[in-house]
Structure formats: structure tokens, C-alpha cells
Design a protein around this motif. Structure first.
Motif, PDB file in Angstrom:
ATOM      1  N   ASP A 231       0.870  -1.167   0.000  1.00  0.00           N
ATOM      2  CA  ASP A 231       0.000   0.000   0.000  1.00  0.00           C
ATOM      3  C   ASP A 231       0.909   1.220   0.000  1.00  0.00           C
ATOM      4  O   ASP A 231       1.311   1.720   1.040  1.00  0.00           O
ATOM      5  CB  ASP A 231      -0.900  -0.019   1.239  1.00  0.00           C
ATOM      6  N   ARG A 232       1.245   1.682  -1.205  1.00  0.00           N
ATOM      7  CA  ARG A 232       2.235   2.750  -1.334  1.00  0.00           C
ATOM      8  C   ARG A 232       1.775   4.040  -0.659  1.00  0.00           C
ATOM      9  O   ARG A 232       2.571   4.771  -0.064  1.00  0.00           O
ATOM     10  CB  ARG A 232       2.513   3.016  -2.826  1.00  0.00           C
ATOM     11  N   ALA A 233       0.497   4.331  -0.744  1.00  0.00           N
ATOM     12  CA  ALA A 233      -0.008   5.555  -0.121  1.00  0.00           C
ATOM     13  C   ALA A 233       0.185   5.509   1.390  1.00  0.00           C
ATOM     14  O   ALA A 233       0.571   6.515   2.010  1.00  0.00           O
ATOM     15  CB  ALA A 233      -1.481   5.749  -0.468  1.00  0.00           C
ATOM     16  N   ALA A 234      -0.091   4.350   1.996  1.00  0.00           N
ATOM     17  CA  ALA A 234       0.091   4.218   3.441  1.00  0.00           C
ATOM     18  C   ALA A 234       1.555   4.355   3.817  1.00  0.00           C
ATOM     19  O   ALA A 234       1.897   4.967   4.836  1.00  0.00           O
ATOM     20  CB  ALA A 234      -0.462   2.884   3.917  1.00  0.00           C
ATOM     21  N   VAL A 235       2.454   3.775   3.008  1.00  0.00           N
ATOM     22  CA  VAL A 235       3.888   3.874   3.276  1.00  0.00           C
ATOM     23  C   VAL A 235       4.335   5.330   3.251  1.00  0.00           C
ATOM     24  O   VAL A 235       5.016   5.812   4.166  1.00  0.00           O
ATOM     25  CB  VAL A 235       4.690   3.047   2.256  1.00  0.00           C
ATOM     26  N   GLU A 236       3.942   6.052   2.208  1.00  0.00           N
ATOM     27  CA  GLU A 236       4.390   7.432   2.065  1.00  0.00           C
ATOM     28  C   GLU A 236       3.783   8.343   3.129  1.00  0.00           C
ATOM     29  O   GLU A 236       4.392   9.344   3.515  1.00  0.00           O
ATOM     30  CB  GLU A 236       4.064   7.947   0.667  1.00  0.00           C
ATOM     31  N   GLU A 237       2.608   7.994   3.615  1.00  0.00           N
ATOM     32  CA  GLU A 237       1.971   8.810   4.643  1.00  0.00           C
ATOM     33  C   GLU A 237       2.532   8.542   6.033  1.00  0.00           C
ATOM     34  O   GLU A 237       2.790   9.473   6.805  1.00  0.00           O
ATOM     35  CB  GLU A 237       0.461   8.552   4.648  1.00  0.00           C
ATOM     36  N   ARG A 238       2.739   7.267   6.373  1.00  0.00           N
ATOM     37  CA  ARG A 238       3.036   6.929   7.767  1.00  0.00           C
ATOM     38  C   ARG A 238       4.516   6.831   8.087  1.00  0.00           C
ATOM     39  O   ARG A 238       4.920   7.079   9.231  1.00  0.00           O
ATOM     40  CB  ARG A 238       2.336   5.622   8.142  1.00  0.00           C
ATOM     41  N   VAL A 239       5.353   6.457   7.111  1.00  0.00           N
ATOM     42  CA  VAL A 239       6.781   6.303   7.390  1.00  0.00           C
ATOM     43  C   VAL A 239       7.394   7.589   7.950  1.00  0.00           C
ATOM     44  O   VAL A 239       8.091   7.554   8.978  1.00  0.00           O
ATOM     45  CB  VAL A 239       7.541   5.808   6.150  1.00  0.00           C
ATOM     46  N   PRO A 240       7.180   8.757   7.329  1.00  0.00           N
ATOM     47  CA  PRO A 240       7.771   9.974   7.897  1.00  0.00           C
ATOM     48  C   PRO A 240       7.289  10.268   9.313  1.00  0.00           C
ATOM     49  O   PRO A 240       8.071  10.740  10.154  1.00  0.00           O
ATOM     50  CB  PRO A 240       7.338  11.071   6.914  1.00  0.00           C
ATOM     51  N   VAL A 241       6.019  10.009   9.593  1.00  0.00           N
ATOM     52  CA  VAL A 241       5.473  10.273  10.931  1.00  0.00           C
ATOM     53  C   VAL A 241       6.156   9.399  11.971  1.00  0.00           C
ATOM     54  O   VAL A 241       6.587   9.881  13.036  1.00  0.00           O
ATOM     55  CB  VAL A 241       3.951  10.053  10.942  1.00  0.00           C
ATOM     56  N   LEU A 242       6.266   8.100  11.694  1.00  0.00           N
ATOM     57  CA  LEU A 242       6.907   7.191  12.646  1.00  0.00           C
ATOM     58  C   LEU A 242       8.400   7.484  12.768  1.00  0.00           C
ATOM     59  O   LEU A 242       8.980   7.338  13.850  1.00  0.00           O
ATOM     60  CB  LEU A 242       6.687   5.740  12.227  1.00  0.00           C
ATOM     61  N   ALA A 243       9.034   7.904  11.674  1.00  0.00           N
ATOM     62  CA  ALA A 243      10.450   8.269  11.735  1.00  0.00           C
ATOM     63  C   ALA A 243      10.658   9.458  12.665  1.00  0.00           C
ATOM     64  O   ALA A 243      11.618   9.491  13.450  1.00  0.00           O
ATOM     65  CB  ALA A 243      10.968   8.592  10.334  1.00  0.00           C
ATOM     66  N   ALA A 244       9.764  10.440  12.595  1.00  0.00           N
ATOM     67  CA  ALA A 244       9.865  11.606  13.476  1.00  0.00           C
ATOM     68  C   ALA A 244       9.681  11.201  14.935  1.00  0.00           C
ATOM     69  O   ALA A 244      10.367  11.720  15.829  1.00  0.00           O
ATOM     70  CB  ALA A 244       8.830  12.653  13.080  1.00  0.00           C
ATOM     71  N   GLU A 245       8.765  10.259  15.208  1.00  0.00           N
ATOM     72  CA  GLU A 245       8.577   9.772  16.569  1.00  0.00           C
ATOM     73  C   GLU A 245       9.839   9.070  17.068  1.00  0.00           C
ATOM     74  O   GLU A 245      10.268   9.268  18.218  1.00  0.00           O
ATOM     75  CB  GLU A 245       7.383   8.822  16.633  1.00  0.00           C
TER      76      GLU A 245
END
Length: 340
Positions: A231-245
């Protein structure tokens, strides 16, 4: 988890075969120049190294081959030999086979015997989990010197010599993004002048439905199900958020401020996501060590490729933070490293 006494004596990596650029891969797939351009601009990868010969379709390198090569070079760089190793831990998404464990094949080839070995099978978080196990055993006195290995050989799961028309969109993205490779870090409790120190190692489950799956050969063989879904959209949306956490958590563990960090080693699902991570952190001047454009995403090897490159440029007092986000079951984590 603070780890002020664990030293990184060396980091070395290994790549299979010659560099394969987008044009060469597109020609082999029979997809034309438009796909090659999309791989660079849409995915953010210009080239990669593959463990399969594009012309013959034969596997040229196994994960054990790459792990052995990286480990031998890392031991030599640290001035050690097999008898000095007390522990081996490997993190990988794709071991060579179910049995025997790839880490044990590497240990046998190196001549390392009578020591504990562990193999962690997970997405991009397996390497950090391997660091965690090694650090805890070293800090607890169970070992003095450990090899931490990480790597993946994606190409054995998606055959670029096959009929590209039968591939799912997710498999086409994987072909563009993935590169094969492995690395090895030598960790020790023995202090050595100038050796980088691990200040924090962290990995934890973040929860949520998986955005990526990779089927094993047995369970769905012959069913027609794609080997890879994403799910490319989910990857692009959530990866940066979790990386910041993960960034905030690692800095808190290490007792650092944003301004204390010299180099960011970001999750590298694509060049675009790397840029988004930097933007979300709000640190536009922070230098990022990026490898994905040249060697693709090596899975659990990638952080070691980044770390090897970053440490070569860090002087005394330099600090680096490496971030990992796993989309298969959503885990976040990373490492914080300081050069004394």
C-alpha cells in the motif's frame, strides 16, 4: 536504552555484481525508457546491485555470501579474527532458506564456533533488533565482542528475467526500489581510541495493519497470489510520521537536542520519503546520508551502508542518528552514535 560503553570497532558492507542502472533494468524487463525515468523520479532510485545475473537469470550471490564478505572485511578493519568473536546476531527479511539459519552458515564459513548465534527475521527493523540483542548481551557481560549482520537479497523473490506483464504494481515498485546487499558491524566493550560509541538503540512495535507483505515460497506456491503486495499511499503517509517519533525517542534516550546531531540516516523507502522525513523533523540544515539513489533499498543492510558512509566523515564529537521504520507490521526505531 543508554549504551555508553558499547564501541563500534568497524562497519563494512558488501554488494553483489556490477551496478545496474535503470536503463539496463528497463531493457531487461522490456518496459522502455518511461519506466526507467519513473524509477528515478517517482521512486528515487537510479541504480542498484542485484544478486541475480540479468542475462542468464541465475543467482550469483546468496545472503550468506554477502554476509561473509562484509564480516571478513569488518573483522580485518577492527584488527580481529574469528577467535575474538563471542556472539553473532543477524537481522534479515529474507534468509537464504528456512534451515539452516543464514547466520550459522556465515559463522561456519568464518570459523567462529562455540558461541551464541541469533537470527531475527523481520522487515527493516530486524537489524536494529539485532543491535539490541548484541548490546544487551555485551552490556550484561555475556560477551565482549559481537558481530551484528544485516542484509537482504530481494531479487530472488521477484525474478526480473520473467514475464513483466504478470507482475503486480507492487512487484514493479519493488523491482525499481530494491537492491541487494549486506553489512556487518563489530561491537565491543573494549575501549579503543576514537571508536564510535552507541548511545541509544531502540525498536518497538507501532501497530496497525501491514502496508507491505512478502509471501514465503511454501504457503502460497502455485496459487497465483503475488509475491509482494504494498500500500504505497500508506507507506508514504506513515513512514515519515513514525520516523519523526523515533527521532524524538532516540534523542531523549541519548540526552541530545536536535542541534546536537550532525548527520541523519533516514529510512530510505524512496528519495521522496527521505525528503519528507527531513521536512517533518523541521531541520532543513541537517545533513542526511542517503544511499538509496545509488544502491537501492537493501532492507536490513541499508542502515549499515549509511552508517559506514557517515562514520567515514565524522570527527571527534560528531553524532549521527539512524532511523528505521518497518511497514510490514509497523515498527519504529533506530540507533544514536557518537564519535568521542
Amino acid at each position: 536504552m543508554n549504551t555508553p560503553t558499547i564501541h563500534i570497532l568497524s562497519v563494512r558492507t558488501a554488494l553483489p555484481g556490477p551496478l545496474v542502472d535503470n536503463a539496463a533494468l528497463a531493457r531487461r524487463l522490456g518496459v522502455g525508457d518511461a519506466w526507467a525515468q519513473w524509477a528515478e523520479t517517482g521512486v528515487g532510485v537510479r541504480s542498484r546491485h542485484l544478486a541475480r545475473d540479468l542475462e542468464s537469470g541465475e543467482i550469483t550471490h546468496t545472503l550468506a555470501d554477502l554476509g561473509e564478505s562484509a564480516a571478513r572485511e569488518a573483522l580485518a578493519a577492527a584488527g580481529l579474527d574469528a577467535q575474538d568473536v563471542d556472539l553473532l546476531v543477524m537481522g534479515t527479511t529474507m534468509p537464504d532458506m528456512l534451515m539452516p539459519a543464514t547466520v550459522n552458515i556465515v559463522a561456519d564459513r568464518l570459523g567462529v564456533n562455540d558461541v551464541p548465534t541469533y537470527q531475527l527475521q523481520a522487515g527493516c527493523s530486524a537489524l536494529v533488533q539485532a543491535f539490541q540483542i548484541a548490546v544487551r548481551r555485551l552490556a550484561g557481560g555475556a560477551a565482549r565482542t559481537a558481530l551484528v549482520l544485516g542484509g537482504d537479497t530481494w531479487v530472488k523473490h521477484v525474478d526480473p528475467s520473467g514475464d513483466v506483464k504478470r507482475l503486480s504494481p507492487a512487484e514493479l515498485v519493488t523491482l525499481a526500489l530494491a537492491g541487494d546487499g549486506a553489512g556487518c558491524a563489530v561491537l565491543s566493550v573494549e575501549p579503543r581510541p576514537g571508536a564510535p560509541v552507541l548511545r541509544s538503540v531502540r525498536s518497538q512495535l507501532a501497530g496497525g495493519p501491514p502496508a507491505q507483505t512478502v509471501e514465503w515460497f511454501g504457503a502460497h506456491a502455485g496459487t497465483g497470489r503475488p509475491a509482494v503486495t504494498e500500500d504505497r499511499a500508506a507507506v508514504e503517509e506513515r513512514v515519515p510520521v513514525l520516523a519523526a517519533e523515533a527521532w524524538r525517542e532516540l534523542l531523549e534516550d541519548a540526552g541530545w537536542k536536535d542541534s546536537d546531531v550532525d548527520v541523519l540516516l533516514p529510512p530510505q523507502y524512496s528519495g521522496r520519503i527521505t525528503t519528507r522525513v527531513s521536512e517533518l523533523l523541521g531541520l532543513p540544515g541537517l545533513r542526511a546520508t542517503s544511499c538509496v539513489e545509488e544502491i537501492g533499498n537493501n532492507g536490513n543492510g541499508l542502515l549499515l551502508f549509511q552508517l559506514e558512509q557517515a562514520l567515514a566523515g565524522l570527527t571527534g564529537g560528531g553524532r549521527a542518528v539512524g532511523l528505521t521504520v518497518e511497514a510490514t507490521e509497523w515498527a519504529r526505531g533506530g540507533i544514536a552514535v557518537e564519535v568521542p
